[in-house]
Design a protein around this motif. Structure first.
Motif: not given
Ligand code: IMP
Length: 340
Positions: A44, A176, A209, A257, A261, A277
């Motif tokens: 990401s 997450s 994603d 981590y 946003a 967010e």
């Molecule tokens: P994870 O793999 O579940 O931790 O999600 C990562 C993804 O969350 C990223 O690739 C983005 O699409 C999304 N993301 C990153 N930062 C934010 C945020 O602050 N708010 C909402 N979505 C986010």
């Protein structure tokens, strides 16, 4: 009103398999006609996930990293160029869709030698995305891969593809560290988004994603129609993420981590914050990302074997789903642990 499902709601049906070893499973995927990845994993564009070290490690593992865009323009271009110094072929870098995005894109491509630009906004099905994608396509044609997002619907996916996106990040509100669905009441369950976008007749690649918690979720996303997955939390806390290891008084080690946003990230990069967010947290320190990727790839290959699939195309075409109950979800996890 449609009921939507996500990763924990379903399981894939194990099927007759002729695969005798995980080495027989090939995870190679084309991002476009010029770019082939050996593993379907993209890191990401987040300031606690991808800068140079992660991009280099992702390239070495056969995937690709997307540099985050919350740096001064020339600094991001420089980081991209360093990646080249270290033998990485595919360099992804994020940009926005307003302000200096065109200059930034030019700097990243011409100075940084980036070959993947990621138009990185929370709500991609938007007029600003339309304008930016069309201008970037006009400017670069097919010489640069345009990744865009995020979208949560088939309509969004098709529009971004028609505006020039070569790959599209799918999922709104499932990350997450994300609080979008709580703050705004909008979003679609992660797996449902993939199932819907997979109905598209456009050529753009689907990137699942966010919200992927383990290799099982990755297998489900790929079986549902995603071509690639984009990971944040699964790669967080590793040596290759930006930031220091924090050692607590009890000896435990953690790394930061945070959502891009989140209040903390907004304050760090913009000096102020409004309507966050996302959240900021710390996660266990996990050591080298190569080991994490190795385990994830092993899990994906085992998943293919359970479906009798030698590659991701076969996984998708053979996939058969079952719905699991709440009790089945409990049974699906290691369930001796809470028993005392
Ligand atoms: P994870 O793999 O579940 O931790 O999600 C990562 C993804 O969350 C990223 O690739 C983005 O699409 C999304 N993301 C990153 N930062 C934010 C945020 O602050 N708010 C909402 N979505 C986010």
């Amino acid at each position: 009103m449609r009921e939507t499902i996500t990763y924990g709601d379903v399981l894939l049906l194990p099927q007759y398999s002729t695969i005798e070893s995980r080495t027989e499973v090939d995870l190679t995927q084309n991002l476009d006609k010029n770019i082939t990845l050996e593993i379907p994993i993209i890191s990401s564009p987040m300031d606690t996930i991808t800068e140079t070290r992660m991009a280099v490690a992702m390239g070495a593992a056969g995937g690709v990293g997307i540099l985050h865009r919350y740096k001064e323009m020339m600094k991001e271009a420089e980081l991209a160029f360093h990646c080249h110094d270290q033998g990485v072929t595919n360099i992804g870098a994020a940009i926005g869709v307003t302000g200096d995005y065109m200059f930034r894109a030019e700097a990243l491509v011409n100075i940084g030698k980036a070959n993947i630009l990621c138009l990185d906004v929370a709500h991609g099905h938007h007029i600003l995305m339309e304008r930016a994608l069309k201008s970037l396509k006009d400017k670069f044609g097919d010489t640069v891969h345009l990744m865009a997002g995020n979208v949560a619907t088939l309509e969004g996916f098709n529009d971004l593809a028609d505006w020039g996106a070569d790959s599209i990040r799918c999922n709104i509100g499932g990350g997450s560290i994300c609080t979008t669905r709580i703050q705004t009441g909008h979003g679609v369950s992660g797996l449902e988004t993939i199932l819907q976008c997979a109905k598209s007749d456009r050529d753009a690649k689907i990137i699942a994603d966010g919200g992927l918690k383990n290799s099982g979720d990755i297998v489900k996303a790929l079986a549902a129609g995603a071509d690639f997955v984009m990971l944040g939390s699964l790669l967080s806390g590793t040596d290759e993420t930006p930031g220091e290891v924090i050692t607590f008084t009890d000896g435990s080690k953690r790394k930061a981590y945070r959502g891009m946003a989140s209040r903390k990230a907004q304050e760090a990069w913009r000096g102020k914050s409004s309507a966050p967010e996302g959240v900021a947290t710390t996660v266990h320190y996990k050591g080298s990302v190569a080991n994490i990727l190795n385990d994830l790839v092993g899990g994906i290959k085992s998943g293919c074997s359970y479906s009798g699939a030698r590659n991701l195309f076969e996984l998708r075409t053979k996939a058969q789903w079952t719905r699991q109950s709440g009790a089945s979800m409990t049974e699906s996890a290691a369930h001796i642990l809470g028993r005392g």
